[in-house]
Every structure is written in structure tokens, then in C-alpha cells.
Design a protein around this motif. Structure first.
Motif, PDB file in Angstrom:
ATOM      1  N   ALA A  89     -18.443 -52.465  15.407  1.00 56.63           N
ATOM      2  CA  ALA A  89     -19.294 -51.518  13.934  1.00 56.63           C
ATOM      3  C   ALA A  89     -19.225 -51.908  12.642  1.00 56.63           C
ATOM      4  CB  ALA A  89     -18.717 -49.768  14.110  1.00 56.63           C
ATOM      5  N   GLU A  90     -18.171 -52.684  12.176  1.00 58.64           N
ATOM      6  CA  GLU A  90     -17.413 -53.468  11.098  1.00 58.64           C
ATOM      7  C   GLU A  90     -18.270 -54.713  11.078  1.00 58.64           C
ATOM      8  OE1 GLU A  90     -13.767 -53.664  11.154  1.00 58.64           O
ATOM      9  OE2 GLU A  90     -13.503 -51.108  10.612  1.00 58.64           O
ATOM     10  N   ASN A  91     -18.386 -55.060  11.878  1.00 65.34           N
ATOM     11  CA  ASN A  91     -18.845 -56.629  12.135  1.00 65.34           C
ATOM     12  C   ASN A  91     -20.228 -56.024  11.319  1.00 65.34           C
ATOM     13  OD1 ASN A  91     -16.464 -58.062  12.793  1.00 65.34           O
ATOM     14  ND2 ASN A  91     -16.868 -58.045  14.395  1.00 65.34           N
ATOM     15  N   LEU A  92     -20.527 -55.460  12.488  1.00 65.93           N
ATOM     16  CA  LEU A  92     -22.841 -54.798  12.113  1.00 65.93           C
ATOM     17  C   LEU A  92     -23.069 -54.635  10.991  1.00 65.93           C
ATOM     18  CD1 LEU A  92     -23.108 -53.580  15.423  1.00 65.93           C
ATOM     19  CD2 LEU A  92     -24.151 -55.619  15.176  1.00 65.93           C
ATOM     20  N   ILE A 126     -21.114 -52.976  29.053  1.00 59.90           N
ATOM     21  CA  ILE A 126     -20.317 -54.756  29.338  1.00 59.90           C
ATOM     22  C   ILE A 126     -21.263 -54.678  28.504  1.00 59.90           C
ATOM     23  CG2 ILE A 126     -19.582 -56.135  30.335  1.00 59.90           C
ATOM     24  CD1 ILE A 126     -17.448 -53.914  30.127  1.00 59.90           C
ATOM     25  N   PRO A 127     -21.506 -55.642  27.656  1.00 59.17           N
ATOM     26  CA  PRO A 127     -22.627 -56.309  27.007  1.00 59.17           C
ATOM     27  C   PRO A 127     -22.504 -57.978  28.006  1.00 59.17           C
ATOM     28  CG  PRO A 127     -20.300 -56.864  25.233  1.00 59.17           C
ATOM     29  CD  PRO A 127     -20.090 -56.149  26.901  1.00 59.17           C
ATOM     30  N   ASP A 128     -24.077 -58.148  28.058  1.00 59.56           N
ATOM     31  CA  ASP A 128     -23.877 -59.916  28.717  1.00 59.56           C
ATOM     32  C   ASP A 128     -24.825 -60.109  27.486  1.00 59.56           C
ATOM     33  OD1 ASP A 128     -25.490 -61.768  29.607  1.00 59.56           O
ATOM     34  OD2 ASP A 128     -26.775 -60.792  30.872  1.00 59.56           O
ATOM     35  N   LEU A 129     -23.105 -61.728  27.145  1.00 61.53           N
ATOM     36  CA  LEU A 129     -23.661 -61.874  26.206  1.00 61.53           C
ATOM     37  C   LEU A 129     -24.829 -62.842  26.138  1.00 61.53           C
ATOM     38  CD1 LEU A 129     -20.081 -63.331  26.302  1.00 61.53           C
ATOM     39  CD2 LEU A 129     -21.160 -61.581  24.112  1.00 61.53           C
ATOM     40  N   GLY A 130     -25.173 -63.665  27.098  1.00 62.70           N
ATOM     41  CA  GLY A 130     -26.517 -64.465  27.632  1.00 62.70           C
ATOM     42  C   GLY A 130     -28.349 -63.606  26.896  1.00 62.70           C
ATOM     43  N   ALA A 131     -27.762 -62.452  26.740  1.00 57.69           N
ATOM     44  CA  ALA A 131     -29.270 -61.473  26.780  1.00 57.69           C
ATOM     45  C   ALA A 131     -28.840 -61.000  25.268  1.00 57.69           C
ATOM     46  CB  ALA A 131     -29.306 -60.178  27.511  1.00 57.69           C
ATOM     47  N   LEU A 132     -28.499 -61.484  24.115  1.00 59.39           N
ATOM     48  CA  LEU A 132     -27.586 -61.041  23.215  1.00 59.39           C
ATOM     49  C   LEU A 132     -28.823 -62.056  21.813  1.00 59.39           C
ATOM     50  CD1 LEU A 132     -24.538 -59.420  22.819  1.00 59.39           C
ATOM     51  CD2 LEU A 132     -26.212 -58.052  22.960  1.00 59.39           C
ATOM     52  N   PRO A 133     -29.335 -61.212  21.333  1.00 63.07           N
ATOM     53  CA  PRO A 133     -29.958 -62.208  20.015  1.00 63.07           C
ATOM     54  C   PRO A 133     -28.501 -62.940  19.614  1.00 63.07           C
ATOM     55  CG  PRO A 133     -31.088 -60.197  19.424  1.00 63.07           C
ATOM     56  CD  PRO A 133     -29.925 -59.911  20.513  1.00 63.07           C
ATOM     57  N   ALA A 134     -29.296 -64.150  19.133  1.00 64.38           N
ATOM     58  CA  ALA A 134     -27.474 -65.224  18.977  1.00 64.38           C
ATOM     59  C   ALA A 134     -26.835 -64.574  17.964  1.00 64.38           C
ATOM     60  CB  ALA A 134     -28.902 -67.193  18.437  1.00 64.38           C
ATOM     61  N   PRO A 135     -27.633 -64.283  16.136  1.00 63.42           N
ATOM     62  CA  PRO A 135     -27.731 -63.291  15.385  1.00 63.42           C
ATOM     63  C   PRO A 135     -25.623 -62.744  16.368  1.00 63.42           C
ATOM     64  CG  PRO A 135     -29.010 -63.931  15.182  1.00 63.42           C
ATOM     65  CD  PRO A 135     -28.770 -63.586  16.552  1.00 63.42           C
ATOM     66  N   PHE A 136     -25.969 -61.530  16.999  1.00 57.26           N
ATOM     67  CA  PHE A 136     -25.146 -60.592  17.178  1.00 57.26           C
ATOM     68  C   PHE A 136     -23.819 -60.898  18.154  1.00 57.26           C
ATOM     69  CE2 PHE A 136     -28.995 -58.003  17.895  1.00 57.26           C
ATOM     70  CZ  PHE A 136     -28.823 -57.357  16.278  1.00 57.26           C
ATOM     71  N   VAL A 137     -24.263 -62.722  18.614  1.00 54.14           N
ATOM     72  CA  VAL A 137     -23.195 -62.912  19.841  1.00 54.14           C
ATOM     73  C   VAL A 137     -21.517 -63.029  19.055  1.00 54.14           C
ATOM     74  CG1 VAL A 137     -22.325 -64.919  20.897  1.00 54.14           C
ATOM     75  CG2 VAL A 137     -24.876 -64.030  20.696  1.00 54.14           C
ATOM     76  N   PRO A 138     -21.599 -63.621  17.284  1.00 58.75           N
ATOM     77  CA  PRO A 138     -20.541 -63.786  17.034  1.00 58.75           C
ATOM     78  C   PRO A 138     -19.506 -62.768  16.753  1.00 58.75           C
ATOM     79  CG  PRO A 138     -22.106 -64.673  15.327  1.00 58.75           C
ATOM     80  CD  PRO A 138     -22.391 -64.481  17.097  1.00 58.75           C
ATOM     81  N   LEU A 139     -20.870 -61.073  16.540  1.00 58.77           N
ATOM     82  CA  LEU A 139     -20.560 -60.222  16.072  1.00 58.77           C
ATOM     83  C   LEU A 139     -19.602 -59.501  17.079  1.00 58.77           C
ATOM     84  CD1 LEU A 139     -22.832 -59.230  14.123  1.00 58.77           C
ATOM     85  CD2 LEU A 139     -21.084 -60.253  13.024  1.00 58.77           C
ATOM     86  N   VAL A 140     -19.614 -60.003  18.283  1.00 62.55           N
ATOM     87  CA  VAL A 140     -19.566 -59.284  19.540  1.00 62.55           C
ATOM     88  C   VAL A 140     -18.092 -60.035  19.841  1.00 62.55           C
ATOM     89  CG1 VAL A 140     -19.802 -58.362  21.929  1.00 62.55           C
ATOM     90  CG2 VAL A 140     -21.812 -58.642  20.242  1.00 62.55           C
ATOM     91  N   THR A 141     -18.140 -61.350  19.807  1.00 63.60           N
ATOM     92  CA  THR A 141     -16.748 -61.974  20.258  1.00 63.60           C
ATOM     93  C   THR A 141     -15.889 -61.587  19.264  1.00 63.60           C
ATOM     94  OG1 THR A 141     -17.668 -63.811  19.486  1.00 63.60           O
ATOM     95  CG2 THR A 141     -18.082 -64.016  21.804  1.00 63.60           C
ATOM     96  N   ALA A 198     -22.656 -57.751   8.701  1.00 64.41           N
ATOM     97  CA  ALA A 198     -24.256 -58.741   8.433  1.00 64.41           C
ATOM     98  C   ALA A 198     -25.114 -57.573   8.237  1.00 64.41           C
ATOM     99  CB  ALA A 198     -23.725 -58.981   9.969  1.00 64.41           C
ATOM    100  N   HIS A 199     -25.110 -56.615   8.079  1.00 64.03           N
ATOM    101  CA  HIS A 199     -26.089 -55.710   7.579  1.00 64.03           C
ATOM    102  C   HIS A 199     -27.383 -55.704   8.717  1.00 64.03           C
ATOM    103  CE1 HIS A 199     -24.334 -55.335   3.692  1.00 64.03           C
ATOM    104  NE2 HIS A 199     -23.199 -56.881   3.052  1.00 64.03           N
ATOM    105  N   VAL A 200     -27.009 -55.872   9.195  1.00 63.50           N
ATOM    106  CA  VAL A 200     -27.571 -55.576  10.806  1.00 63.50           C
ATOM    107  C   VAL A 200     -27.183 -53.962  11.459  1.00 63.50           C
ATOM    108  CG1 VAL A 200     -28.208 -57.838  10.320  1.00 63.50           C
ATOM    109  CG2 VAL A 200     -25.990 -57.227  12.390  1.00 63.50           C
ATOM    110  N   ALA A 201     -28.805 -54.330  12.291  1.00 58.82           N
ATOM    111  CA  ALA A 201     -28.365 -52.847  13.276  1.00 58.82           C
ATOM    112  C   ALA A 201     -28.691 -53.002  14.436  1.00 58.82           C
ATOM    113  CB  ALA A 201     -29.666 -51.859  13.066  1.00 58.82           C
ATOM    114  N   PRO A 202     -28.309 -52.653  15.713  1.00 55.28           N
ATOM    115  CA  PRO A 202     -27.152 -53.161  16.380  1.00 55.28           C
ATOM    116  C   PRO A 202     -28.860 -53.290  17.223  1.00 55.28           C
ATOM    117  CG  PRO A 202     -26.558 -50.910  16.154  1.00 55.28           C
ATOM    118  CD  PRO A 202     -27.340 -51.036  15.128  1.00 55.28           C
ATOM    119  N   GLY A 203     -29.625 -52.317  17.327  1.00 52.32           N
ATOM    120  CA  GLY A 203     -30.980 -52.794  18.278  1.00 52.32           C
ATOM    121  C   GLY A 203     -31.214 -53.384  19.169  1.00 52.32           C
ATOM    122  N   GLY A 204     -31.687 -52.180  19.865  1.00 50.79           N
ATOM    123  CA  GLY A 204     -32.157 -52.639  21.828  1.00 50.79           C
ATOM    124  C   GLY A 204     -30.820 -52.041  22.278  1.00 50.79           C
ATOM    125  N   SER A 205     -30.438 -52.035  23.251  1.00 50.52           N
ATOM    126  CA  SER A 205     -30.104 -51.110  24.538  1.00 50.52           C
ATOM    127  C   SER A 205     -28.851 -52.554  24.497  1.00 50.52           C
ATOM    128  CB  SER A 205     -30.084 -50.746  25.689  1.00 50.52           C
ATOM    129  OG  SER A 205     -30.750 -52.205  26.623  1.00 50.52           O
TER     130      SER A 205
END
Length: 510
Positions: free
Chosen positions: A428-431, A448-463, A434-441
Motif C-alpha cells: 500500500a505504501e509503494n502504491l 498470491i500475486p502472479d507476477l507474470g500477469a501484473l502490469p510491468a509498473p506494478f512488479v517492482p512494487l510487489v517484489t 508511486a501515485h497509482v491504484a491497484p487496478g484489477g484483481s
């Protein structure tokens, strides 16, 4: 028995132990993929692990008590049959609930094999010689721990197999173990019983209920309801009542599941406490290494298994070397002290983990932790077996395993809840930063997130969130290892017995 005869008798036990440990480790690297397929979240990740640990915890003292009363050979084969059936059912699971239920049955079978392997060794070999064979147990434990994640990773990464084969793969090994045990395991004696055997199922049910309530409370508090709430009062109070009833039942039971008289031995009492503390750190922290490598470092399940090699090799090397040194010199306490100290140090260093931590700064602490575990696990059992009379070997050995897995079950649940909370907060802090919303399920619902299915800008925030969260888990595990270090300091070292104690009752073949 000659060294060769002992090894022949232990061959089936070691193969069974490999299967039992494999049942836990083979799913560790596959769980993120399994739960993505079955739509499970972080809490499901925790419960797939803790369900097996909880049933293993509850069943271990029953297996131990049964081993003091009836044929150990039949019991270990029965445990392997339970493992085979539950593994086949787990592979057919269609949802998380079914998988967790099958894991409960797997825990029952694995608990029997792990407890009875140590008990059978104690029945064959005097304590002074037990160190060298305990080293073999440690090496097999390390091999299964090493092979499990690698096998699971390869299976998941192989399209024509799929994750269900993570549960099927152990079945052939278990069948071979049963056949080998039938041919080689011929224990010489067991006390003959003149009265009907009674197993304390009520005691096992009460202790399982108490632990389950605590685990449910830890898993849900702070998310589903506040820590200070009526739900907390009800669950903690209920667990306390069940624990009190358990103690009352054990005092009156003809064949208590955990004989309270065992704890009149100072070594048994202290080893039980140390085992629980070691279990919290060992199961609670190492469970989440695969999540770190897959979700914080974006590695495949197979690569995640390879990257944990330093911990496993450290465990295998230290347990084997320490076992031989104990047999040669007859001293064991120094290894317990050094092992728990190294565990505390390793966990503390792993507490600095982040998603961009250089691998050498991960590998060294993992090796230190593995060496500490190798010096500690088998020697706590050895210290207890060297203390109690022969007719209590089964109950005493299983008591150590009981408290280790009890600590592990609570540790996985508590540290899993901590990880889920920290990852949620950091994400939540990373998002927000970055001034972005989670957007989607993909980032919603606690799955558990599927990194391959995430939009590229979200991946470093999750990792980043998972790297920081797993580091916090290791940091919280370090104090438990430090407490174990303080506890083992007070264990008195007794010379290892050089002959096998004769049974007090008439002997029958088992």
C-alpha cells in the motif's frame, strides 16, 4: 548388532524418513503456483503448511505411545500407508479446502514415520553409538529438504506433469520403503502387555483443539477483527480452558498421550522447551524462503530450490560431522549450544533481506542457519533418549518431536500472519508513493500475486513489498532461536550410555 546389520535395518526407515520430509518440502516451491491455480491467498499458503504440521503435532505422541505398547514395525508401515492414501487424494484436490484436508492426513502419516524412525533407532543402538546413526538421519533429512524443492520446482515447471505430481511423486518411494521394512526391520524386543492397551485419544483431541484455536486466532487477528476484541478473548480463553482440561486428563489417563512424569527429568523439560523454540524459527522462517525467491526475486520454482542449497548443505554437513564426533568423544551439549547460537545469528542476518540483496549476503546467512539446525535437531532427541529409561523411549522421543512441531505450527501461523500484514502495508505504501491504484484483481483480495500477469509498473512494487516482508519474518524468528540458546545452557550433560538398557518387562518379538 553389527554396523552392517544396523544399516540394513535402518535402510527402510531412512527411505521412509525421506518420504515423510519430502511431503513437506516438495510443495514449498510449488505453493505459489498451486494457490494461483486454486485461487488461494496468503492465509491459504499458511494453512496448507500448518494443517500438516498440526496433524503431525497431534499424532506424534500417539504414535510414540503406541510404539511403547505394540509392534513398531507394523506402526511405521501403517504410517506409510496413510501417507500413500493421503498423497493420492491431495493430488486430486479441486480447491484449497480439499487440499488442506488432505494435508491433515499427510501430517498424520508423516508424523508416524518421523517419530518411529528415531524410536526404532533408539531400540537398536545404545546412546553412545547413536550419534553416528543420527548423522545419517540428518543427512537424509537434508537430502529430502534439498531434493524436495528441486523436485517440486521441476514438476511445476514441466508442462506435461503439473503441480499435482508434487503429491504423487512420493508414492513409489513409500511403497518401496514398506517392502524394504518388511524384509530388513526385525527389532528384537518389546515389553509384553498383561492388560488391555488404552490410548488417550481424549488428550490428543484436547491438545489439538487448544493449538487449533490459537492458530486460528493468530491467523485472523488484526485483519478480520482487532487484536483486542471479544473474538480474541473467546479464542485465547477457549485455548486456555482446553489446555487446562488436557493437563487434568493426562494426570488421570491410564496411558497418557504425553506422560507428565517425563518432565520430572530436567533434561526432558528443557529439551521440550528448546524444541518448541527451535520449531518456531525452523518451520516459521524457512517456510517463506520460497516465497522470497519467487515473489521478491522473480525466480522460477526450480531456481528457487537451487538458491536454498547453502542452507541444506550446511545442515547435511554439520549433522553428519557432529554425529561422528559425538560417537567418538561422547560429548553432545557443546553442539546444542553452538547450534542454537548459529541459528540465532543466521536468522538475524537474514532479517536484512530485501528484494535487491546481493546473493552472497543471502547465501552465507543461509549456510550459518543450516549448520545451526544440523547441530541442534538430532541432538535434542539424543539428549532426551540418553536420560529416560528404555520403556519410556517412545513417549520421550515423540514428546521432543511434538513440541518441535507444535512450535513450528504456531510459528508458521504467527509469522505467516505477520508476513501477510507487512506485505499488505508495504505494498500500500509503494502504491501510494508511486501515485497509482491497484487496478484489477491481481493485487486484490489477498491472493498470491502472479507476477507474470501484473502490469510491468506494478512488479517492482510487489517484489519490494515481499522482500521487505520476508526480511521482517526472519528478524522476528531470531529471538526464538536466541531463547533456545539460553535454554540449552541449563541442560546438564550426562555421559552417553555405552550399552543398550535391558527391558524391564518380558520380551516378545516385534
Amino acid at each position: 548388532m553389527s554396523h552392517r546389520k544396523v544399516l540394513e535395518a535402518l535402510s527402510g526407515l531412512l527411505l521412509g524418513l525421506f518420504v515423510a520430509v519430502l511431503s513437506s518440502t516438495v510443495v514449498s516451491n510449488a505453493l505459489p503456483r498451486i494457490l494461483t491455480d486454486l485461487h488461494g491467498g496468503e492465509s491459504a499458503y499458511t494453512w496448507v503448511i500448518t494443517a500438516a504440521l498440526l496433524s503431525l503435532t497431534a499424532s506424534t505422541p500417539i504414535w510414540g505411545k503406541l510404539s511403547d505398547l505394540v509392534s513398531k514395525k507394523v506402526l511405521v508401515q501403517a504410517a506409510l500407508v496413510i501417507y500413500i492414501g493421503s498423497s493420492a487424494l491431495a493430488g486430486l484436490s479441486q480447491n484449497v479446502g480439499e487440499l488442506i484436508a488432505c494435508r491433515v492426513l499427510q501430517g498424520v502419516g508423516a508424523g508416524g514415520v518421523t517419530a518411529l524412525a528415531q524410536i526404532c533407532l533408539a531400540a537398536m543402538v545404545p546412546p553412545r553409538e547413536r550419534g553416528r546413526y543420527s548423522g545419517y538421519f540428518g543427512a537424509v533429512f537434508a537430502l529430502a529438504t534439498l531434493g524436495g524443492p528441486l523436485i517440486g520446482g521441476v514438476i511445476v515447471d514441466t508442462d506435461w506433469l503439473g503441480w499435482r505430481w508434487c503429491f504423487y511423486v512420493g508414492i513409489p518411494f513409500a511403497l518401496v520403503a514398506i517392502a524394504v521394512l518388511q524384509r530388513t526391520l526385525d527389532l528384537p524386543a518389546a515389553p509384553a502387555r498383561t492388560t488391555r492397551t488404552r490410548i488417550d485419544y481424549l488428550g490428543a483431541l484436547l491438545v489439538t483443539g487448544a493449538v487449533s484455536l490459537l492458530m486460528i486466532w493468530i491467523s485472523l487477528a488484526g485483519r478480520t477483527y482487532p487484536w483486542l476484541s471479544w473474538q480474541t478473548a473467546a479464542m485465547v480463553g477457549g485455548a486456555a480452558v482446553l489446555a487446562a482440561l488436557f493437563l487434568a486428563v493426562e494426570r488421570r489417563a491410564a496411558e497418557p498421550v504425553i506422560p507428565l512424569g517425563l518432565f520430572r527429568h530436567r533434561t526432558v523439560a528443557l529439551a521440550a522447551v528448546a524444541s518448541a523454540l527451535v520449531g518456531v524459527g525452523m518451520y516459521g522462517a524457512t517456510t517463506f524462503l520460497s516465497q522470497y525467491f519467487q515473489l521478491a526475486r522473480e525466480k522460477s520454482p526450480t531456481m528457487a530450490g537451487l538458491l536454498t542449497l547453502p542452507m541444506i548443505l550446511g545442515l547435511a554437513l554439520s549433522s553428519t560431522v557432529a554425529g561422528r564426533l559425538i560417537t567418538r568423544y561422547g560429548k553432545w551439549k557443546a553442539y546444542l549450544v553452538a547450534g542454537t547460537a548459529l541459528m540465532a545469528l543466521g536468522f538475524a542476518l537474514l532479517g536484512t533481506l530485501r528484494d535487491d540483496t546481493p546473493y552472497p549476503l543471502i547465501a552465507v546467512p543461509m549456510a550459518v542457519t543450516g549448520i545451526g539446525l544440523g547441530l541442534t535437531l538430532q541432538n535434542l532427541v539424543l539428549a532426551v533418549q540418553n536420560t529416560v529409561p528404555r520403556h519410556e523411549l517412545g513417549a520421550a522421543s515423540s514428546a521432543v518431536a511434538f513440541f518441535r512441531t507444535l512450535g513450528g505450527a504456531i510459528g508458521v501461523s504467527a509469522l505467516g500472519a505477520l508476513l501477510s500484514d507487512r506485505v499488505g502495508r508495504y505494498l500500500a505504501e509503494n502504491l501510494a508513493a508511486a501515485h497509482v491504484a491497484p487496478g484489477g484483481s491481481a493485487l486484490g483480495g489477498g491472493e498470491i500475486p502472479d507476477l507474470g500477469a501484473l502490469p510491468a509498473p506494478f512488479v517492482p512494487l510487489v517484489t519490494d513489498a515481499f522482500g521487505h516482508g520476508v526480511g521482517m519474518v526472519f528478524l522476528m524468528a531470531a529471538p526464538f532461536a536466541l531463547l533456545a540458546f539460553l535454554v540449552v545452557l541449563f541442560i546438564r550433560e550426562a555421559p552417553l550410555k555405552t550399552v543398550q538398557e535391558a527391558a524391564a518387562a518380558p520380551l516378545v518379538r516385534t
